[in-house]
Write a protein that holds these residues in place. Structure first.
Motif, PDB file in Angstrom:
ATOM      1  N   VAL A 278       0.841  -1.203   0.000  1.00 18.90           N
ATOM      2  CA  VAL A 278       0.000   0.000   0.000  1.00 18.90           C
ATOM      3  C   VAL A 278       0.872   1.248   0.000  1.00 18.90           C
ATOM      4  O   VAL A 278       2.002   1.242   0.480  1.00 18.90           O
ATOM      5  N   GLN A 279       0.315   2.323  -0.547  1.00 18.05           N
ATOM      6  CA  GLN A 279       0.985   3.615  -0.574  1.00 18.05           C
ATOM      7  C   GLN A 279       0.444   4.492   0.542  1.00 18.05           C
ATOM      8  O   GLN A 279      -0.570   4.167   1.165  1.00 18.05           O
ATOM      9  N   GLN A 280       1.105   5.599   0.799  1.00 17.16           N
ATOM     10  CA  GLN A 280       0.642   6.564   1.784  1.00 17.16           C
ATOM     11  C   GLN A 280      -0.434   7.430   1.143  1.00 17.16           C
ATOM     12  O   GLN A 280      -0.134   8.308   0.339  1.00 17.16           O
ATOM     13  N   GLY A 281      -1.686   7.176   1.505  1.00 18.80           N
ATOM     14  CA  GLY A 281      -2.773   7.877   0.828  1.00 18.80           C
ATOM     15  C   GLY A 281      -2.796   7.458  -0.629  1.00 18.80           C
ATOM     16  O   GLY A 281      -2.940   6.283  -0.946  1.00 18.80           O
ATOM     17  N   ASN A 282      -2.619   8.410  -1.538  1.00 20.44           N
ATOM     18  CA  ASN A 282      -2.496   8.119  -2.973  1.00 20.44           C
ATOM     19  C   ASN A 282      -1.184   8.667  -3.510  1.00 20.44           C
ATOM     20  O   ASN A 282      -1.103   9.090  -4.668  1.00 20.44           O
ATOM     21  N   GLU A 283      -0.161   8.665  -2.651  1.00 22.25           N
ATOM     22  CA  GLU A 283       1.089   9.328  -2.991  1.00 22.25           C
ATOM     23  C   GLU A 283       1.681   8.831  -4.308  1.00 22.25           C
ATOM     24  O   GLU A 283       1.995   9.627  -5.204  1.00 22.25           O
ATOM     25  N   ALA A 284       1.847   7.534  -4.450  1.00 21.98           N
ATOM     26  CA  ALA A 284       2.479   7.006  -5.653  1.00 21.98           C
ATOM     27  C   ALA A 284       1.617   7.255  -6.887  1.00 21.98           C
ATOM     28  O   ALA A 284       2.130   7.637  -7.946  1.00 21.98           O
ATOM     29  N   ALA A 285       0.309   7.036  -6.753  1.00 21.91           N
ATOM     30  CA  ALA A 285      -0.582   7.265  -7.897  1.00 21.91           C
ATOM     31  C   ALA A 285      -0.540   8.720  -8.345  1.00 21.91           C
ATOM     32  O   ALA A 285      -0.527   9.016  -9.547  1.00 21.91           O
ATOM     33  N   LEU A 286      -0.502   9.644  -7.389  1.00 24.00           N
ATOM     34  CA  LEU A 286      -0.450  11.063  -7.739  1.00 24.00           C
ATOM     35  C   LEU A 286       0.857  11.411  -8.429  1.00 24.00           C
ATOM     36  O   LEU A 286       0.876  12.164  -9.415  1.00 24.00           O
ATOM     37  N   ARG A 287       1.954  10.885  -7.924  1.00 20.70           N
ATOM     38  CA  ARG A 287       3.253  11.228  -8.513  1.00 20.70           C
ATOM     39  C   ARG A 287       3.425  10.664  -9.913  1.00 20.70           C
ATOM     40  O   ARG A 287       4.138  11.244 -10.738  1.00 20.70           O
TER      41      ARG A 287
END
Length: 341
Positions: A278-287
């Motif tokens: 899992v990512q922190q919130g949507n950190e990876a998806a946003l980046r």
């Protein structure tokens, strides 16, 4: 004397916890009201309950430091934690996972078993404070003034550092969201340096992009969501597709929320030995500018984006096939769009 120092430190620790919680709620009242409403409080009572929680926690933070009311504050802590825990257990049994803003925006994340463990640890600390209040009622008066004040100052520094770390997380999240909203195209350009990220496993283990690239392997980040039916269908196919792919390809399923629940989802839907993190919130998806699930991003061994975002099972399968055909060359052709959540 050593026991008395332990009593004082335990009180300071409980003060820091509830002080930060009260400050977080007061500093971000909109998030607090949202969380209170999501936890099932009737709409007309949400403002009053949000204020009452903040005041109660601030009162506890001050009360545990005062010898003549420390025991009462410890008891109030246990009662408050019992109420919190009962509500969380009720929501989890119903399959609901609202965001918990216990410490303000910095802690905004879906509830899960970790919060129950955290509440248990806080309850143990409150019990220790209560026992200390009964056995050593004069603490900190019996301690040397400079030592007692020094401990209090150290606790204040810790509180400030924890608060600053939370603010950094909030700012990072907002910057990522702003970047996504201002940049219209989905996905990063092929050849761009892949942004760093941190993914977490069910035991709290941390995995970075550098870790995934170890061994000169390409990495396929497959973004999924437990509530996405297409993601569940994709999860059952990924092990078979990975078996046919090049040995130089590593596949990782990336979700968000609770790591243990994400891992259980992976087992339920047949991900096999493909890591489900899992990512922190949507950190990876946003980046990576990923806007839907299921989607996938291919990163080459040099740490660069190797293909456009693949959306949907068909596109992800084609991307894996491309890597199998040419494991050393980045897949720069446009990937056909598939169904996405």
């Amino acid at each position: 004397m050593l026991i008395e120092y332990g009593v004082w430190v335990s009180r300071l620790g409980l003060c820091v916890v509830f002080g930060l919680s009260a400050w977080g709620k007061l500093a971000d009242r909109s998030a607090t009201r949202q969380a209170v409403g999501d936890f099932g409080v009737p709409l007309r009572w949400v403002p009053a309950v949000a204020w009452a929680l903040s005041i109660a926690e601030a009162t506890i933070a001050v009360g545990v430091l005062l010898p003549w009311v420390c025991g009462v504050a410890a008891l109030a802590t246990l009662l408050l934690l019992a109420v919190f825990t009962a509500v969380i257990v009720r929501l989890l049994r119903r399959g609901e996972h609202p965001s918990c803003s216990c410490f303000g925006a910095a802690s905004a994340a879906p509830i899960g078993p970790k919060i129950l463990v955290r509440n248990g640890l806080f309850a143990v600390l409150a019990v220790l404070v209560g026992i200390g209040a009964l056995t050593h009622p004069r603490v900190p008066m019996g301690l040397p003034a400079d030592n007692a004040i020094g401990c209090a100052m150290a606790a204040a520094v810790v509180a400030v550092l924890v608060w600053l770390a939370g603010q950094v997380r909030v700012l990072r999240r907002r910057v990522d969201e702003q970047a996504l909203s201002t940049l219209g195209a989905e996905g990063l350009p092929v050849g761009a340096v892949a942004p760093e990220f941190e993914l977490f496993g069910p035991q709290g283990t941390k995995t970075t992009l550098e870790d995934l690239l170890t061994g000169a392997r390409s990495v396929l980040l497959v973004f999924v969501h437990p509530g996405c039916e297409l993601c569940a269908a994709l999860a059952r196919e990924l092990p078979r597709w990975r078996a046919r792919a090049s040995d130089a390809l590593s596949i990782v399923a990336v979700g968000n929320g609770d790591a243990a629940e994400q891992a259980a989802w992976g087992v339920e839907h047949g991900l096999g030995d493909i890591p489900s993190l899992v990512q922190q919130g949507n950190e990876a998806a946003l980046r990576y500018r990923v806007r839907g699930t299921p989607s996938a991003v291919l990163i080459d061994p040099e740490g660069r984006v190797a293909a456009p975002v693949a959306r949907g099972g068909i596109a992800i399968r084609e991307l894996i096939t491309t890597v199998r055909r040419s494991p050393r060359e980045p897949a720069r052709d446009r990937i056909p769009a598939g169904a996405a959540r």
